[in-house]
Scaffold this motif. Structure first.
Motif, PDB file in Angstrom:
ATOM      1  N   THR A 221      -7.139  19.277 -26.101  1.00 39.51           N
ATOM      2  CA  THR A 221      -8.293  19.836 -26.799  1.00 39.51           C
ATOM      3  C   THR A 221      -9.431  18.833 -26.958  1.00 39.51           C
ATOM      4  OG1 THR A 221      -7.308  19.267 -28.941  1.00 39.51           O
ATOM      5  CG2 THR A 221      -6.855  21.477 -28.066  1.00 39.51           C
ATOM      6  N   GLY A 222      -9.256  17.624 -26.439  1.00 38.15           N
ATOM      7  CA  GLY A 222     -10.308  16.613 -26.500  1.00 38.15           C
ATOM      8  C   GLY A 222      -9.963  15.469 -25.570  1.00 38.15           C
ATOM      9  N   TRP A 223     -10.989  14.722 -25.172  1.00 39.68           N
ATOM     10  CA  TRP A 223     -10.710  13.597 -24.282  1.00 39.68           C
ATOM     11  C   TRP A 223     -11.814  12.554 -24.344  1.00 39.68           C
ATOM     12  CZ3 TRP A 223     -11.060  18.300 -20.951  1.00 39.68           C
ATOM     13  CH2 TRP A 223     -12.300  18.500 -20.372  1.00 39.68           C
ATOM     14  N   GLN A 224     -11.490  11.392 -23.786  1.00 37.25           N
ATOM     15  CA  GLN A 224     -12.491  10.364 -23.542  1.00 37.25           C
ATOM     16  C   GLN A 224     -12.680  10.265 -22.032  1.00 37.25           C
ATOM     17  OE1 GLN A 224     -13.358   5.655 -24.416  1.00 37.25           O
ATOM     18  NE2 GLN A 224     -12.746   6.973 -26.124  1.00 37.25           N
ATOM     19  N   ASP A 225     -13.875  10.648 -21.593  1.00 36.61           N
ATOM     20  CA  ASP A 225     -14.216  10.574 -20.175  1.00 36.61           C
ATOM     21  C   ASP A 225     -14.483   9.116 -19.849  1.00 36.61           C
ATOM     22  OD1 ASP A 225     -15.646  10.546 -17.688  1.00 36.61           O
ATOM     23  OD2 ASP A 225     -16.089  12.676 -17.956  1.00 36.61           O
ATOM     24  N   ALA A 226     -13.657   8.540 -18.984  1.00 34.32           N
ATOM     25  CA  ALA A 226     -13.683   7.098 -18.748  1.00 34.32           C
ATOM     26  C   ALA A 226     -14.778   6.639 -17.802  1.00 34.32           C
ATOM     27  CB  ALA A 226     -12.324   6.633 -18.228  1.00 34.32           C
ATOM     28  N   MET A 227     -15.687   7.526 -17.427  1.00 32.40           N
ATOM     29  CA  MET A 227     -16.809   7.067 -16.624  1.00 32.40           C
ATOM     30  C   MET A 227     -17.972   8.043 -16.655  1.00 32.40           C
ATOM     31  SD  MET A 227     -17.112   5.746 -12.710  1.00 32.40           S
ATOM     32  CE  MET A 227     -18.063   7.177 -12.213  1.00 32.40           C
ATOM     33  N   ILE A 228     -18.930   7.761 -17.536  1.00 29.83           N
ATOM     34  CA  ILE A 228     -20.205   8.469 -17.517  1.00 29.83           C
ATOM     35  C   ILE A 228     -21.194   7.525 -16.836  1.00 29.83           C
ATOM     36  CG2 ILE A 228     -22.077   9.454 -18.897  1.00 29.83           C
ATOM     37  CD1 ILE A 228     -19.568  11.119 -18.994  1.00 29.83           C
ATOM     38  N   GLY A 229     -21.603   7.873 -15.645  1.00 32.49           N
ATOM     39  CA  GLY A 229     -22.416   7.007 -14.809  1.00 32.49           C
ATOM     40  C   GLY A 229     -21.936   7.169 -13.389  1.00 32.49           C
ATOM     41  N   THR A 230     -22.411   6.332 -12.482  1.00 26.06           N
ATOM     42  CA  THR A 230     -21.992   6.423 -11.087  1.00 26.06           C
ATOM     43  C   THR A 230     -21.227   5.175 -10.699  1.00 26.06           C
ATOM     44  OG1 THR A 230     -24.106   5.499 -10.365  1.00 26.06           O
ATOM     45  CG2 THR A 230     -23.918   7.897 -10.433  1.00 26.06           C
ATOM     46  N   GLY A 231     -20.289   5.337  -9.795  1.00 26.14           N
ATOM     47  CA  GLY A 231     -19.464   4.229  -9.333  1.00 26.14           C
ATOM     48  C   GLY A 231     -18.114   4.745  -8.894  1.00 26.14           C
ATOM     49  N   ALA A 232     -17.397   3.934  -8.124  1.00 27.70           N
ATOM     50  CA  ALA A 232     -16.050   4.267  -7.650  1.00 27.70           C
ATOM     51  C   ALA A 232     -16.007   5.632  -6.972  1.00 27.70           C
ATOM     52  CB  ALA A 232     -15.059   4.219  -8.802  1.00 27.70           C
ATOM     53  N   GLY A 233     -17.119   5.994  -6.324  1.00 28.29           N
ATOM     54  CA  GLY A 233     -17.145   7.250  -5.586  1.00 28.29           C
ATOM     55  C   GLY A 233     -17.262   8.479  -6.459  1.00 28.29           C
ATOM     56  N   MET A 234     -17.572   8.310  -7.751  1.00 30.35           N
ATOM     57  CA  MET A 234     -17.640   9.435  -8.669  1.00 30.35           C
ATOM     58  C   MET A 234     -19.098   9.754  -9.027  1.00 30.35           C
ATOM     59  SD  MET A 234     -14.505   8.543 -11.266  1.00 30.35           S
ATOM     60  CE  MET A 234     -12.934   7.942 -10.648  1.00 30.35           C
ATOM     61  N   ALA A 235     -19.358  11.021  -9.302  1.00 29.85           N
ATOM     62  CA  ALA A 235     -20.694  11.459  -9.692  1.00 29.85           C
ATOM     63  C   ALA A 235     -20.866  11.330 -11.201  1.00 29.85           C
ATOM     64  CB  ALA A 235     -20.912  12.911  -9.263  1.00 29.85           C
ATOM     65  N   ASP A 236     -22.114  11.115 -11.635  1.00 31.72           N
ATOM     66  CA  ASP A 236     -22.400  11.045 -13.066  1.00 31.72           C
ATOM     67  C   ASP A 236     -22.195  12.429 -13.674  1.00 31.72           C
ATOM     68  OD1 ASP A 236     -23.275  10.546 -15.598  1.00 31.72           O
ATOM     69  OD2 ASP A 236     -25.190   9.677 -15.016  1.00 31.72           O
ATOM     70  N   ALA A 237     -21.398  12.454 -14.738  1.00 34.23           N
ATOM     71  CA  ALA A 237     -21.012  13.733 -15.340  1.00 34.23           C
ATOM     72  C   ALA A 237     -21.928  14.181 -16.468  1.00 34.23           C
ATOM     73  CB  ALA A 237     -19.582  13.629 -15.875  1.00 34.23           C
ATOM     74  N   LEU A 238     -22.864  13.336 -16.906  1.00 36.26           N
ATOM     75  CA  LEU A 238     -23.589  13.648 -18.136  1.00 36.26           C
ATOM     76  C   LEU A 238     -24.350  14.963 -18.045  1.00 36.26           C
ATOM     77  CD1 LEU A 238     -24.381  12.947 -20.982  1.00 36.26           C
ATOM     78  CD2 LEU A 238     -26.251  11.537 -20.074  1.00 36.26           C
ATOM     79  N   ASP A 239     -25.069  15.187 -16.964  1.00 33.85           N
ATOM     80  CA  ASP A 239     -25.838  16.423 -16.861  1.00 33.85           C
ATOM     81  C   ASP A 239     -24.931  17.649 -16.915  1.00 33.85           C
ATOM     82  OD1 ASP A 239     -28.219  15.055 -16.739  1.00 33.85           O
ATOM     83  OD2 ASP A 239     -28.381  15.121 -14.556  1.00 33.85           O
ATOM     84  N   ALA A 240     -23.739  17.524 -16.327  1.00 31.73           N
ATOM     85  CA  ALA A 240     -22.794  18.645 -16.377  1.00 31.73           C
ATOM     86  C   ALA A 240     -22.350  18.911 -17.810  1.00 31.73           C
ATOM     87  CB  ALA A 240     -21.588  18.355 -15.483  1.00 31.73           C
ATOM     88  N   TYR A 241     -22.085  17.857 -18.572  1.00 31.76           N
ATOM     89  CA  TYR A 241     -21.691  18.040 -19.968  1.00 31.76           C
ATOM     90  C   TYR A 241     -22.829  18.664 -20.774  1.00 31.76           C
ATOM     91  CZ  TYR A 241     -17.302  15.398 -19.655  1.00 31.76           C
ATOM     92  OH  TYR A 241     -16.031  14.977 -19.361  1.00 31.76           O
ATOM     93  N   LEU A 242     -24.034  18.194 -20.553  1.00 33.50           N
ATOM     94  CA  LEU A 242     -25.172  18.738 -21.307  1.00 33.50           C
ATOM     95  C   LEU A 242     -25.399  20.207 -20.960  1.00 33.50           C
ATOM     96  CD1 LEU A 242     -27.665  15.728 -21.090  1.00 33.50           C
ATOM     97  CD2 LEU A 242     -26.245  16.413 -23.042  1.00 33.50           C
ATOM     98  N   ARG A 243     -25.239  20.547 -19.698  1.00 29.97           N
ATOM     99  CA  ARG A 243     -25.366  21.955 -19.301  1.00 29.97           C
ATOM    100  C   ARG A 243     -24.282  22.790 -19.963  1.00 29.97           C
ATOM    101  NH1 ARG A 243     -24.980  24.300 -13.061  1.00 29.97           N
ATOM    102  NH2 ARG A 243     -24.774  26.517 -13.644  1.00 29.97           N
ATOM    103  N   ALA A 244     -23.062  22.266 -19.993  1.00 27.56           N
ATOM    104  CA  ALA A 244     -21.962  23.001 -20.629  1.00 27.56           C
ATOM    105  C   ALA A 244     -22.229  23.201 -22.119  1.00 27.56           C
ATOM    106  CB  ALA A 244     -20.649  22.261 -20.420  1.00 27.56           C
ATOM    107  N   LEU A 245     -22.807  22.198 -22.763  1.00 31.69           N
ATOM    108  CA  LEU A 245     -23.186  22.353 -24.162  1.00 31.69           C
ATOM    109  C   LEU A 245     -24.230  23.445 -24.320  1.00 31.69           C
ATOM    110  CD1 LEU A 245     -23.514  18.711 -25.561  1.00 31.69           C
ATOM    111  CD2 LEU A 245     -21.949  20.474 -26.367  1.00 31.69           C
ATOM    112  N   ASP A 246     -25.258  23.393 -23.497  1.00 34.67           N
ATOM    113  CA  ASP A 246     -26.348  24.360 -23.606  1.00 34.67           C
ATOM    114  C   ASP A 246     -25.875  25.789 -23.348  1.00 34.67           C
ATOM    115  OD1 ASP A 246     -28.113  22.314 -24.176  1.00 34.67           O
ATOM    116  OD2 ASP A 246     -28.871  22.144 -22.118  1.00 34.67           O
ATOM    117  N   GLU A 247     -24.909  25.934 -22.456  1.00 36.32           N
ATOM    118  CA  GLU A 247     -24.428  27.276 -22.103  1.00 36.32           C
ATOM    119  C   GLU A 247     -23.238  27.709 -22.947  1.00 36.32           C
ATOM    120  OE1 GLU A 247     -23.805  27.572 -17.888  1.00 36.32           O
ATOM    121  OE2 GLU A 247     -25.859  26.971 -17.407  1.00 36.32           O
TER     122      GLU A 247
END
Length: 559
Positions: A221-247
């Motif tokens: 029911t909750g988590w700590q996302d261990a990478m907000i930003g770019t690196g290690a081949g991963m995309a920045d998740a912040l915009d996705a989280y903000l969109r999920a909040l807005d929607e």
């Protein structure tokens, strides 16, 4: 006395610490737990519309919270070329071939999930992919996201050849003539970053929602996302989280750990604080950015984890390689001191014993400069910890962030790590019992998609130090096993504390959010070797069911 909207009854209750209690019911009104009551008091809280949930012997627990997870990358990989279920090298190649055939419009194939132990030395060859996809670039991350496997088309597209130097924080695996063979460890994988297309925003968003669905099935029911930003081949998740909040689509609560660029410097502190405050100004409690993720070292499988003693070669001889410290230890002290002073929690990736020591030294420097703070800093992974450093965790109020699923004999450890470590290293693997005896605070996470996100699977291994059905000795010996209540607490109240959400989550007590998991059979009534057979029957957030096991939908689970 307020009438409850929901009452859970008929099963034991794990309140967030200690042994479960029996003979009680939990009343919920709105999004909060109203009361912990005896069975004889249920009628005092029951109204005409009260929903009575019969646990039928199941365990009621606070919802699990994952202290180290990569939801968007895991979700995106499920939607791309997913190799996480591959059983061997041939299976992985077959999955790549099938994905390419099913997606002819994808110009650059991306994905991940391959296991290093499926390939000699942990290094898959470009030629394996070339045999099935010769005409399009393919780059797929290993399951631990510390290595990348590329085909020849991708290597050419990135302009990598024998003359390309290894980056300071990575290794290109080469043949005798210096040509890249297809595997790129750590920072070497970033050589493709400017050439491969990044996941588009909608794909990242869909990946987040897919990951959330998977986590709810597991009682998370909750988590700590261990990478907000770019690196290690991963995309920045912040915009996705903000969109999920807005929607209104974000159901769980999330702490985002902002990624520390190891090529950058102390100027990142002010930028992270500004980003934290910008998100806080939205007034949404479900998302905060008060944490910074620092990679201190790599992983043992590719010999980039920072060790106090050098690695051995394949013949048991000592080498001159003791792994990589991604950040100069003196600079690390400076950065951590500044982050601590700015009110940022520090979430360290520290896998080798030298990395652990460097992280603790940085926390010691911060404590000397700033005095005690409420940073709740934590070190994740902790594969090897020198005995002399165990007690320092408690002295510095540093929390041990456990990835319990790894604390067992398995091929990747036994074939790619232990043979290359110092003598006796097997007894220092994931020293959970040492932490408990030293009074160290614990939290738990999965590192998904590196490994399964299932808390019950991880709890089973923390208790047994062996996979289900194994007849092998427990990894590290009997003394490193944890009792069931301790592990459950680390996955509930322990991670709630790390997430600065211990004021309203992680426990079953009046006034706390009704974020709950129903688990059957009750793990506390099972033999240790059977804990893995327990499953989440339903997950509740803010007093509402957000997941019900499909076979229970419409069943007589209520009365």
């Amino acid at each position: 006395m307020a009438t409850a909207d929901v009452i859970f009854t008929g099963g034991a209750i794990f309140t967030g610490s200690g042994e479960p209690i029996s003979g009680y019911a939990v009343a919920v009104t709105g999004d909060r737990i109203t009361a912990l009551i005896s069975a004889s008091e249920i009628d005092l809280y029951r109204g005409a519309e009260t929903r009575i949930v019969d646990l039928d012997g199941a365990l009621l627990s606070p919802g699990f919270q994952d202290a180290h997870i990569h939801p968007t990358s895991g979700g995106v990989e499920l939607l791309q070329c997913d190799l996480s279920a591959s059983e061997d090298a041939a299976d992985a190649v077959g999955r790549i071939s099938a994905y390419a055939a099913a997606n002819p419009e994808v110009e650059w194939i991306s994905g991940g999930g391959w296991s290093m132990d499926h390939y000699p030395g942990g290094n898959p060859l470009a030629s394996l992919i070339d045999a099935v996809v010769p005409d399009r670039p393919v780059t797929v991350m290993s399951r631990d996201h510390h290595s990348l496997w590329a085909n020849t088309a991708a290597i050419r597209a990135a302009g990598i050849d024998a003359s390309t130097p290894d980056p300071e924080d990575g290794v290109i695996v080469r043949d005798a003539d210096g040509n890249p063979t297809g595997t790129f460890h750590e920072g070497a994988g970033e050589l493709f970053a400017a050439h491969r297309p990044a996941p588009d925003a909608d794909l990242v968003y869909q990946g987040l929602l897919r990951a959330q669905d998977e986590m709810l099935k597991l009682g998370i029911t909750g988590w700590q996302d261990a990478m907000i930003g770019t690196g290690a081949g991963m995309a920045d998740a912040l915009d996705a989280y903000l969109r999920a909040l807005d929607e209104g689509a974000l159901k769980v609560h999330v702490v985002g750990a902002q990624w520390w660029e190891r090529s950058g410097g102390i100027e990142q502190v002010d930028a992270m604080v500004a980003r934290r405050e910008k998100v806080a100004a939205r007034g949404a409690e479900k998302l905060t950015l008060g944490t910074t993720k620092i990679m201190v070292d790599g992983v043992a499988e590719n010999q980039t984890a920072a060790m106090l003693d050098p690695y051995r070669d394949g013949h048991g001889h000592v080498t001159d390689n003791a792994g990589l410290s991604f950040i100069d230890p003196e600079a690390l002290k400076q950065y951590v001191t500044a982050l601590d002073a700015a009110g940022q929690q520090v979430h360290f990736h520290a896998l080798g014993d030298r990395a652990v020591r460097e992280a603790l030294d940085a926390l010691e420097a911060a404590r000397a400069a700033n005095g005690p703070t409420d940073g709740r800093h934590h070190l994740a992974h902790l594969q090897i910890v020198d005995l002399a450093d165990v007690a320092r965790f408690a002295e510095l109020d540093a929390t041990a962030n456990l990835q319990s699923l790894w604390a067992t004999h398995e091929d990747q450890l036994d074939e790619l790590s232990l043979p290359f470590m110092k003598d006796g290293a097997v007894m220092r693997q994931y020293p959970f019992g040492d932490f408990v005896r030293a009074g160290v605070r614990l939290c738990s996470g999965s590192d998904w998609p590196v490994s399964s996100a299932d808390p019950i699977a991880a709890i089973h291994i923390a208790v047994n130090r062996a996979v289900p059905g194994s007849d092998r000795e427990p990894l590290g010996g009997e003394g490193q096993k944890l009792d069931l209540a301790t592990v459950f607490a680390s996955y509930t109240s322990g991670t709630a504390r790390i997430n600065h959400r211990d004021h309203d989550t992680g426990r079953i007590r009046p006034g706390y959010l009704a974020n709950l998991a129903v688990i059957s059979p009750n793990p506390f009534e099972l033999a240790p070797g059977d804990i893995h057979t327990a499953t989440v029957q339903s997950t509740w957030i803010d007093g509402e069911p957000v997941y019900v096991r499909p076979e229970l939908v419409g069943a007589a689970a209520e009365r």
